[in-house]
Design a protein around this motif. Sequence first.
Motif, PDB file in Angstrom:
ATOM      1  N   GLN A  32       0.971  -0.891   0.065  1.00 20.18           N
ATOM      2  CA  GLN A  32       0.073   0.053  -0.054  1.00 20.18           C
ATOM      3  C   GLN A  32       0.877   1.212   0.061  1.00 20.18           C
ATOM      4  N   GLY A  33       0.431   2.360   0.033  1.00 16.41           N
ATOM      5  CA  GLY A  33       1.227   3.659  -0.180  1.00 16.41           C
ATOM      6  C   GLY A  33       1.221   4.061  -1.583  1.00 16.41           C
ATOM      7  N   LYS A  34       2.033   5.194  -1.622  1.00 22.69           N
ATOM      8  CA  LYS A  34       2.501   5.664  -2.892  1.00 22.69           C
ATOM      9  C   LYS A  34       3.792   5.062  -3.616  1.00 22.69           C
ATOM     10  N   PRO A  35       3.361   4.148  -4.630  1.00 18.92           N
ATOM     11  CA  PRO A  35       4.816   3.586  -5.195  1.00 18.92           C
ATOM     12  C   PRO A  35       6.022   4.605  -5.695  1.00 18.92           C
ATOM     13  N   VAL A  36       7.125   4.195  -5.355  1.00 21.46           N
ATOM     14  CA  VAL A  36       8.129   5.050  -6.162  1.00 21.46           C
ATOM     15  C   VAL A  36       8.143   4.556  -7.362  1.00 21.46           C
ATOM     16  N   ARG A  37       8.607   5.467  -8.375  1.00 21.11           N
ATOM     17  CA  ARG A  37       8.533   5.335  -9.794  1.00 21.11           C
ATOM     18  C   ARG A  37       9.838   4.237 -10.003  1.00 21.11           C
ATOM     19  N   ALA A  38       9.336   3.315 -10.955  1.00 19.61           N
ATOM     20  CA  ALA A  38      10.641   2.235 -11.027  1.00 19.61           C
ATOM     21  C   ALA A  38      11.713   2.877 -11.615  1.00 19.61           C
ATOM     22  N   ASP A  39      11.917   4.077 -12.363  1.00 22.12           N
ATOM     23  CA  ASP A  39      12.968   4.837 -12.809  1.00 22.12           C
ATOM     24  C   ASP A  39      13.684   5.176 -11.700  1.00 22.12           C
ATOM     25  N   HIS A  80       9.654  -1.910   6.614  1.00 24.57           N
ATOM     26  CA  HIS A  80       9.094  -0.792   6.827  1.00 24.57           C
ATOM     27  C   HIS A  80       9.772   0.218   7.968  1.00 24.57           C
ATOM     28  N   PHE A  81      10.036   1.260   7.601  1.00 25.83           N
ATOM     29  CA  PHE A  81      10.429   2.503   8.664  1.00 25.83           C
ATOM     30  C   PHE A  81       9.026   3.138   9.052  1.00 25.83           C
ATOM     31  N   THR A  82       8.873   2.931  10.342  1.00 23.69           N
ATOM     32  CA  THR A  82       7.513   3.497  10.852  1.00 23.69           C
ATOM     33  C   THR A  82       7.529   5.095  10.627  1.00 23.69           C
ATOM     34  N   GLN A  83       8.474   5.563  11.165  1.00 23.65           N
ATOM     35  CA  GLN A  83       8.528   7.166  11.484  1.00 23.65           C
ATOM     36  C   GLN A  83       8.256   7.882   9.812  1.00 23.65           C
ATOM     37  N   LEU A  84       8.970   7.316   9.063  1.00 19.77           N
ATOM     38  CA  LEU A  84       9.030   7.810   7.656  1.00 19.77           C
ATOM     39  C   LEU A  84       7.977   7.348   6.811  1.00 19.77           C
ATOM     40  N   ALA A  85       7.212   6.310   7.251  1.00 19.23           N
ATOM     41  CA  ALA A  85       6.174   5.580   6.407  1.00 19.23           C
ATOM     42  C   ALA A  85       6.583   5.164   5.312  1.00 19.23           C
ATOM     43  N   LEU A  86       7.797   4.467   5.278  1.00 18.76           N
ATOM     44  CA  LEU A  86       8.303   3.930   3.890  1.00 18.76           C
ATOM     45  C   LEU A  86       8.268   2.428   4.060  1.00 18.76           C
ATOM     46  N   ALA A  87       7.754   1.930   2.972  1.00 16.84           N
ATOM     47  CA  ALA A  87       8.150   0.313   2.851  1.00 16.84           C
ATOM     48  C   ALA A  87       8.987  -0.035   1.876  1.00 16.84           C
ATOM     49  N   TRP A  88       9.990  -0.994   2.153  1.00 11.94           N
ATOM     50  CA  TRP A  88      11.130  -1.097   1.209  1.00 11.94           C
ATOM     51  C   TRP A  88      11.628  -2.579   1.359  1.00 11.94           C
ATOM     52  N   ALA A  89      12.294  -2.832   0.571  1.00  8.77           N
ATOM     53  CA  ALA A  89      12.832  -4.055  -0.068  1.00  8.77           C
ATOM     54  C   ALA A  89      14.239  -4.221   0.768  1.00  8.77           C
ATOM     55  N   ALA A  90      14.318  -5.474   1.380  1.00  7.08           N
ATOM     56  CA  ALA A  90      15.137  -5.471   2.461  1.00  7.08           C
ATOM     57  C   ALA A  90      16.176  -6.808   2.132  1.00  7.08           C
ATOM     58  N   THR A 128      13.822   1.720  -1.457  1.00  2.83           N
ATOM     59  CA  THR A 128      12.504   2.176  -0.890  1.00  2.83           C
ATOM     60  C   THR A 128      11.370   1.849  -2.124  1.00  2.83           C
ATOM     61  N   LEU A 129      10.404   1.237  -1.846  1.00  2.68           N
ATOM     62  CA  LEU A 129       9.264   0.890  -2.718  1.00  2.68           C
ATOM     63  C   LEU A 129       8.264   1.774  -2.614  1.00  2.68           C
ATOM     64  N   ALA A 130       7.763   2.201  -1.528  1.00  4.90           N
ATOM     65  CA  ALA A 130       6.466   3.095  -1.373  1.00  4.90           C
ATOM     66  C   ALA A 130       6.437   4.201  -0.329  1.00  4.90           C
ATOM     67  N   ARG A 131       5.942   5.081  -0.540  1.00  7.79           N
ATOM     68  CA  ARG A 131       5.978   6.228   0.336  1.00  7.79           C
ATOM     69  C   ARG A 131       4.593   6.318   1.048  1.00  7.79           C
ATOM     70  N   GLN A 132       4.429   7.055   2.242  1.00  6.70           N
ATOM     71  CA  GLN A 132       3.047   7.131   3.168  1.00  6.70           C
ATOM     72  C   GLN A 132       2.544   5.637   3.329  1.00  6.70           C
ATOM     73  N   ALA A 133       3.247   4.623   3.484  1.00  9.75           N
ATOM     74  CA  ALA A 133       2.883   3.488   3.557  1.00  9.75           C
ATOM     75  C   ALA A 133       2.919   2.851   4.692  1.00  9.75           C
ATOM     76  N   PRO A 134       1.972   1.893   4.931  1.00 10.81           N
ATOM     77  CA  PRO A 134       1.565   1.057   6.281  1.00 10.81           C
ATOM     78  C   PRO A 134       2.636   0.160   6.303  1.00 10.81           C
ATOM     79  N   PRO A 135       2.759  -0.626   7.113  1.00 13.09           N
ATOM     80  CA  PRO A 135       3.792  -1.685   7.253  1.00 13.09           C
ATOM     81  C   PRO A 135       3.383  -2.838   6.331  1.00 13.09           C
ATOM     82  N   PRO A 136       4.004  -3.487   5.465  1.00 16.73           N
ATOM     83  CA  PRO A 136       3.521  -4.360   4.700  1.00 16.73           C
ATOM     84  C   PRO A 136       2.576  -5.468   5.226  1.00 16.73           C
TER      85      PRO A 136
END
Length: 172
Positions: A32-39, A80-90, A128-136
């Motif tokens: 969920q959240g706003k996906p980061v553009r693939a480029d 997920h980085f909770t304070q920044l609301a970022l979902a990411w590939a780890a 970073t895959l998505a901003r303004q994102a809840p935890p996956p």
Amino acid sequence: MSPDTHCPRLFYALWPDAATRAALAAWQARLQGKPVRADKLHLTLAFLGQHPASDLPALLAILAQLPARPMPLLFDHASHFTQLALAWAALAQPSPALLDLRAACMRALAQQGLAPRFEHDRFTPHVTLARQAPPPASQDFAPIAWQADELVLVESLKSNGDYRILASRKLT
């Protein structure tokens, strides 16, 4: 350098090839959240913040002098980085080559008096895959193997949030 600013925002990053970029973008469909553009997908090695144009020659020299060997990276879960609301590939286990490259970069920056202003004590390599994102909802994703072989110096353009690669080098 952007004509609209005297101090561009810069960072060093590992830049994915097309296949890795596509695989990372596929993970975004499950988030969920706003996906980061693939480029714009990348792994930040060091965020440098704003630097005057006069620092660019030293930053380019550092890029050219960093250890040059490709490195395997295995992204195996989302986080997920909770304070920044970022979902990411780890990465469950960052490769020693990645950690060595990061350490060499930080040493070179410090030797030039260009140490990043915003670096955290601990390096958490991620894409970073998505901003303004809840935890996956799930952290289980099909693993993505990336043979990282391109290191770049990037300008983050304030006007539109795009990135411009100022210089790159192959890690071969």
